[in-house]
Design a protein around this motif. Structure first.
Motif, PDB file in Angstrom:
ATOM      1  N   VAL A 186       0.661  -1.287   0.193  1.00 59.06           N
ATOM      2  CA  VAL A 186       0.172   0.073   0.090  1.00 59.06           C
ATOM      3  C   VAL A 186       0.821   1.380   0.085  1.00 59.06           C
ATOM      4  CG1 VAL A 186      -2.094   1.040   0.994  1.00 59.06           C
ATOM      5  CG2 VAL A 186      -1.492  -1.422   1.486  1.00 59.06           C
ATOM      6  N   LYS A 187       2.353   1.108   0.622  1.00 58.11           N
ATOM      7  CA  LYS A 187       2.829   2.318   0.345  1.00 58.11           C
ATOM      8  C   LYS A 187       3.266   2.848  -0.703  1.00 58.11           C
ATOM      9  CE  LYS A 187       7.142  -0.128   1.272  1.00 58.11           C
ATOM     10  NZ  LYS A 187       8.178  -0.430   2.173  1.00 58.11           N
ATOM     11  N   HIS A 188       3.069   2.236  -1.844  1.00 54.98           N
ATOM     12  CA  HIS A 188       3.011   2.799  -3.208  1.00 54.98           C
ATOM     13  C   HIS A 188       2.424   4.188  -3.309  1.00 54.98           C
ATOM     14  CE1 HIS A 188      -0.372   0.804  -4.811  1.00 54.98           C
ATOM     15  NE2 HIS A 188      -0.489   1.722  -5.784  1.00 54.98           N
ATOM     16  N   ILE A 189       1.290   4.267  -2.640  1.00 51.30           N
ATOM     17  CA  ILE A 189       0.591   5.690  -2.928  1.00 51.30           C
ATOM     18  C   ILE A 189       1.462   6.478  -2.454  1.00 51.30           C
ATOM     19  CG2 ILE A 189      -1.216   6.913  -1.589  1.00 51.30           C
ATOM     20  CD1 ILE A 189      -2.562   3.953  -0.617  1.00 51.30           C
ATOM     21  N   PHE A 190       2.314   6.708  -1.557  1.00 49.77           N
ATOM     22  CA  PHE A 190       3.380   7.556  -1.161  1.00 49.77           C
ATOM     23  C   PHE A 190       4.823   7.405  -2.167  1.00 49.77           C
ATOM     24  CE2 PHE A 190       0.728   7.287   2.512  1.00 49.77           C
ATOM     25  CZ  PHE A 190      -0.045   8.597   2.558  1.00 49.77           C
ATOM     26  N   THR A 191       5.241   6.085  -2.142  1.00 50.12           N
ATOM     27  CA  THR A 191       6.552   5.944  -2.800  1.00 50.12           C
ATOM     28  C   THR A 191       6.603   6.284  -4.248  1.00 50.12           C
ATOM     29  OG1 THR A 191       6.200   3.783  -2.762  1.00 50.12           O
ATOM     30  CG2 THR A 191       7.524   4.578  -0.881  1.00 50.12           C
ATOM     31  N   ALA A 192       5.208   5.807  -5.079  1.00 49.51           N
ATOM     32  CA  ALA A 192       5.246   6.096  -6.229  1.00 49.51           C
ATOM     33  C   ALA A 192       5.361   7.395  -6.590  1.00 49.51           C
ATOM     34  CB  ALA A 192       4.206   5.206  -6.786  1.00 49.51           C
ATOM     35  N   ALA A 193       4.361   8.244  -5.897  1.00 50.69           N
ATOM     36  CA  ALA A 193       4.374   9.816  -6.337  1.00 50.69           C
ATOM     37  C   ALA A 193       5.577  10.537  -5.908  1.00 50.69           C
ATOM     38  CB  ALA A 193       3.280  10.382  -5.321  1.00 50.69           C
ATOM     39  N   ALA A 194       6.373   9.968  -4.860  1.00 53.94           N
ATOM     40  CA  ALA A 194       7.737  10.837  -4.526  1.00 53.94           C
ATOM     41  C   ALA A 194       8.544  10.223  -5.732  1.00 53.94           C
ATOM     42  CB  ALA A 194       8.148  10.177  -3.052  1.00 53.94           C
ATOM     43  N   SER A 195       8.862   8.925  -6.053  1.00 52.15           N
ATOM     44  CA  SER A 195       9.635   8.585  -7.212  1.00 52.15           C
ATOM     45  C   SER A 195       9.367   9.327  -8.472  1.00 52.15           C
ATOM     46  CB  SER A 195       9.449   7.158  -7.379  1.00 52.15           C
ATOM     47  OG  SER A 195      10.162   6.749  -8.276  1.00 52.15           O
ATOM     48  N   LEU A 196       8.066   9.707  -8.934  1.00 48.97           N
ATOM     49  CA  LEU A 196       7.831  10.468  -9.915  1.00 48.97           C
ATOM     50  C   LEU A 196       8.225  11.860  -9.671  1.00 48.97           C
ATOM     51  CD1 LEU A 196       4.268   8.924 -10.742  1.00 48.97           C
ATOM     52  CD2 LEU A 196       6.245   8.977 -12.350  1.00 48.97           C
ATOM     53  N   MET A 197       8.292  12.338  -8.657  1.00 43.04           N
ATOM     54  CA  MET A 197       8.673  13.708  -8.260  1.00 43.04           C
ATOM     55  C   MET A 197      10.192  13.788  -8.256  1.00 43.04           C
ATOM     56  SD  MET A 197       7.311  16.018  -5.208  1.00 43.04           S
ATOM     57  CE  MET A 197       8.017  17.462  -4.627  1.00 43.04           C
ATOM     58  N   VAL A 198      10.924  12.995  -7.908  1.00 43.05           N
ATOM     59  CA  VAL A 198      12.362  13.152  -8.181  1.00 43.05           C
ATOM     60  C   VAL A 198      13.127  12.347  -9.379  1.00 43.05           C
ATOM     61  CG1 VAL A 198      12.738  13.107  -5.642  1.00 43.05           C
ATOM     62  CG2 VAL A 198      12.750  10.841  -6.711  1.00 43.05           C
ATOM     63  N   ARG A 199      12.082  12.064 -10.311  1.00 37.54           N
ATOM     64  CA  ARG A 199      12.380  11.209 -11.294  1.00 37.54           C
ATOM     65  C   ARG A 199      13.607  12.299 -12.325  1.00 37.54           C
ATOM     66  NH1 ARG A 199      10.244  12.475 -16.682  1.00 37.54           N
ATOM     67  NH2 ARG A 199      10.755  10.911 -18.176  1.00 37.54           N
ATOM     68  N   ASP A 200      14.449  11.627 -12.662  1.00 40.87           N
ATOM     69  CA  ASP A 200      15.630  12.113 -13.707  1.00 40.87           C
ATOM     70  C   ASP A 200      15.146  11.726 -15.340  1.00 40.87           C
ATOM     71  OD1 ASP A 200      17.668  13.069 -15.143  1.00 40.87           O
ATOM     72  OD2 ASP A 200      19.195  11.985 -14.094  1.00 40.87           O
ATOM     73  N   PRO A 201      14.731  12.874 -15.961  1.00 44.22           N
ATOM     74  CA  PRO A 201      14.363  12.418 -17.464  1.00 44.22           C
ATOM     75  C   PRO A 201      15.612  12.080 -18.258  1.00 44.22           C
ATOM     76  CG  PRO A 201      14.453  14.808 -16.858  1.00 44.22           C
ATOM     77  CD  PRO A 201      14.529  14.157 -15.673  1.00 44.22           C
ATOM     78  N   LEU A 202      16.713  12.047 -17.676  1.00 45.31           N
ATOM     79  CA  LEU A 202      17.924  11.593 -18.406  1.00 45.31           C
ATOM     80  C   LEU A 202      18.671  10.500 -17.581  1.00 45.31           C
ATOM     81  CD1 LEU A 202      19.635  14.769 -19.711  1.00 45.31           C
ATOM     82  CD2 LEU A 202      18.152  13.360 -20.911  1.00 45.31           C
ATOM     83  N   ALA A 203      17.959   9.661 -16.955  1.00 50.44           N
ATOM     84  CA  ALA A 203      18.356   8.747 -16.061  1.00 50.44           C
ATOM     85  C   ALA A 203      19.465   7.612 -16.681  1.00 50.44           C
ATOM     86  CB  ALA A 203      17.307   7.892 -15.230  1.00 50.44           C
TER      87      ALA A 203
END
Ligand code: SF4
Ligand code: SF4
Length: 710
Positions: free
Chosen positions: A268-285
């Motif tokens: 269930v924690k993906h509710i938060f971790t997925a949003a946080a991960s999208l927020m810190v995304r590197d478009p050139l990863a």
């Protein structure tokens, strides 16, 4: 339905009616305990991430927040190539959020605004409209959940199967039944909460059927009202309705509180971790790999804490959707690699080591081992760094930098294939992977009827960074000669670096040999600094990627284009002209480093249209293109004997196109890989592999011969 104000003003949410004081106190006690457990869990997770290496993010917070909200609210990353999952998740997400907002608003009024400020808004028309909205939200939630159950239980999508390609049946870690149990438990708990919410509502209506304010407005909760009618028809009395409501109230409430408490410890924690991960995304990863931080004594990840906090967060963001598993070309041909499983293994290892009070000694990664939570080195060496996993991940997990970071450690330990070791030594010694003398780098140009300028000696408009394959491989040398001819005929003032050019380093870096990459990048930046030019062109997408995205970190910032853009422009400006339309039935292979990495999808297709070719797309094209198998240094590592190669898999896909005449590539390595694959898959004589440059030359030759003789 219009609501007579006098009657509906009295309508409000029934909360603790008929509950004793002790019961209410007990409920609050359990509620506070659930919230305390939730916050403790959040603390444990945040502490885990903080135990990772430091990382400073580029870009403003508000921009990141805006991008994340736009991705989450639109669900565009979940929709991609799986509209069913996107639609169902959208129903669950919005249904859940509305129901959560409803519950939160009730709490806000009941526990804060009314006792402290005497403010009440949860009655009358507001209450009725909200009841309707929440009823619809419940339907959306349940419909989405049922579809997700259908996918798992009946469709049995292969990507949702947890069988691992790097383990054999019988291995306790093979298909991880605990994941399946967790997935099903999550779906069932949400479904039970949704369904019991309706039954609770119906029971409440039956119980209060004699209260006109409630009964006459019941259709504002249509599902609950219909169920209430059903219960009454089944003979449920008002008294029994009250009893049922009382029991269900506790059942529903306790499950909801348990879910809140368990959020940080479960899926269930993906509710938060997925949003946080999208927020810190590197478009050139994947396009721009990180340099080794100065604070790190050794390159590569030796311990779990060598991953930075963002990477540890990435591990927890994974929802096990299996899209990367499905997209991975290595897995598709049976290699012991699934990007999903790499992430999940590291997640388990991080959980086992970093969620306890002290970080134990066992936080060391055993890259040679196969123990639980460990990633074996055969797995890491199977990766083509093709970025298919990063591109498709809906929650912005960045697999490629994680895999390369672990490879850096393998390289440091010398744990690699002997041929790869030899190739890296060769590159170190000669500056190219062919082991040729540096002086021979420009030899291919001697066959041309005109001299090619040395950009270090005279200024040019366009500097052509040729790359190893186009310089030394005999088949690709012919293509280089054609490209030089086309440039000359288009009137482009161009030159090359001759022996000043070294291997661009893109694949050396992706192998994990960061030290050698730094040597190569620095040498090329120095050589480029010694030349005078306005922009760079290259026929090699790998060189294109690293010069464009990675050389700026080494002080080399250039305007660079892939040859397809330059040729397209030459046609547009009338400097090249189609004299001989080709009319071939072709398909085009998007090279990973041009397409997925740098979004160069259009220019090759526009060129093919200009040449008069009929383009038939393969199922896997553009962002979903299938890697040739050569990336990430795999061209220097032999594939297991008897195993299918990604290029063979791809050629079989192309061979299914009726009447295909030409398989078009726009990368020197692709030419080598696919010509070989056509032979080894028995497709020789059915269609040919050609560089797009060869087609351009063929289509323009009538005019250009005349132009040359003139
Ligand atoms: S980069 Fe490509 S080969 Fe490597 S794990 Fe991702 S999808 Fe698989
Ligand atoms: S890493 Fe991303 S794409 Fe892969 S399974 Fe996890 S969420 Fe899905």
């Amino acid at each position: 339905m219009s609501i007579p104000v006098s009657r509906t003003d009295a309508v409000t949410r029934i909360l603790f009616e008929a509950f004793g004081k002790a019961e209410v106190r007990l409920f609050y006690l359990i509620g506070y305990a659930a919230i305390a457990v939730f916050f403790y869990g959040v603390y444990v997770q945040v502490r885990k991430y903080r135990r990772g290496a430091a990382l400073k993010l580029d870009g403003g917070l508000w921009k990141r927040l805006g991008d994340m909200l736009s991705a989450v609210l639109s669900h565009r990353t979940i929709d991609r190539r799986d509209r069913g999952a996107g639609g169902a998740h959208r129903l669950i997400f919005y249904g859940f959020m509305l129901l959560f907002a409803g519950t939160a608003t009730i709490t806000l009024e009941y526990d804060i605004l009314e006792p402290l400020f005497g403010i009440r808004f949860w009655y009358g028309e507001f209450y009725l409209v909200f009841s309707l909205v929440l009823d619809v939200a419940g339907v959306a939630l349940i419909a989405g959940l049922l579809y997700m159950m259908y996918r798992r239980g009946w469709m049995r999508l292969p990507k949702l199967d947890y069988a691992r390609p790097d383990r054999v049946p019988g291995d306790p870690d093979f298909n991880r039944p605990q994941y399946r149990r967790e997935d099903w438990a999550f779906l069932w708990i949400l479904l039970i909460i949704g369904v019991t919410g309706y039954v609770l509502e119906a029971a409440r209506l039956v119980w209060l059927q004699d209260r006109a304010d409630i009964w006459d407005t019941r259709w504002w909760s249509p599902v609950g009202a219909a169920m209430a009618d059903g219960l009454r028809a089944l003979g449920l009395s008002a008294h029994a309705g009250g009893e049922l409501r009382h029991g269900l109230w506790w059942f529903h409430g306790l499950i909801a509180l348990a879910l809140i408490a368990l959020i940080p410890f479960t899926k269930v924690k993906h509710i938060f971790t997925a949003a946080a991960s999208l927020m810190v995304r590197d478009p050139l990863a994947a396009q721009r790999l990180p340099r080794v931080p100065e604070s790190q004594a050794e390159a590569g990840a030796a311990k779990i804490t060598d991953f930075n906090w963002k990477q540890l967060l990435n591990l927890d963001a994974c929802t096990k959707c299996g899209r990367c598993h499905e997209a991975c070309p290595a897995r598709a041909v049976g290699a012991p690699l699934s990007p999903r499983d790499v992430i999940l293994s590291l997640r388990e290892f991080a959980k086992a080591t970093l969620e306890s009070g002290e970080v134990p000694e066992a936080a060391e990664l055993d890259i040679h081992g196969k123990g639980p939570g460990q990633v074996a080195m055969e797995t890491l060496w199977s990766c083509r760094t093709c970025m298919a996993c990063v591109e498709i991940c809906p929650v912005a997990v960045e697999h490629v930098p994680i895999i390369v970071q672990m490879r850096r450690k393998l390289v440091e330990d010398g744990a690699m294939d002997p041929l790869l070791t030899k190739t890296l030594q060769t590159i170190h010694k000669t500056g190219n992977s062919f082991g040729e003398s540096k002086r021979k780098r420009g030899s291919w140009s001697k066959a041309l009827p005109f001299p090619v300028k040395d950009a270090r000696k005279e200024p040019v408009d366009v500097l052509w960074f040729v790359g190893d394959y186009a310089s030394f491989d005999p088949r690709n040398q012919k293509v280089s000669q054609l490209f030089a001819t086309l440039l000359r005929e288009a009137g482009v003032d161009f030159g090359i670096l001759y022996d000043g050019e070294s291997n661009a380093g893109n694949d050396v870096r992706r192998v994990g040999e960061e030290g050698l990459y730094e040597v190569l990048a620095t040498a090329n930046v120095n050589a480029l600094s010694s030349a005078s030019f306005k922009s760079i062109v290259t026929t090699d997408p790998h060189s294109f990627n690293t010069i464009r995205n990675e050389y700026p970190d080494f002080g080399g910032k250039y305007e660079i284009q892939h040859y397809t853009t330059l040729l397209k422009q030459s046609f547009a400006e009338g400097r090249l002209r189609v004299a001989n339309p080709l009319k071939y039935r072709v398909t085009f292979h998007d090279p990973c480093h041009l397409g997925r990495f740098n979004k160069g999808y259009e220019a090759p297709r526009e060129l093919l249209a200009l040449l008069g070719c009929e383009l038939v797309e393969m199922g896997r094209c553009r962002a979903n293109s299938f890697c040739c198998g050569a990336g990430g240094g795999r061209i220097w590592i032999p594939d297991p004997v008897g195993a299918e190669k990604p290029a063979q898999n791809r050629i079989k896909e192309a061979a299914a196109i009726p009447g295909l005449e030409v398989y078009v590539v726009s990368c020197p390595k692709d030419l080598t890989m696919f010509e070989d694959a056509v032979k080894t898959t028995g497709n020789e004589g059915k269609f040919v592999v050609k560089e797009l440059i060869e087609l351009v030359r063929e289509a323009t030759v009538a005019r250009t011969v005349a132009a040359v003789s003139a």
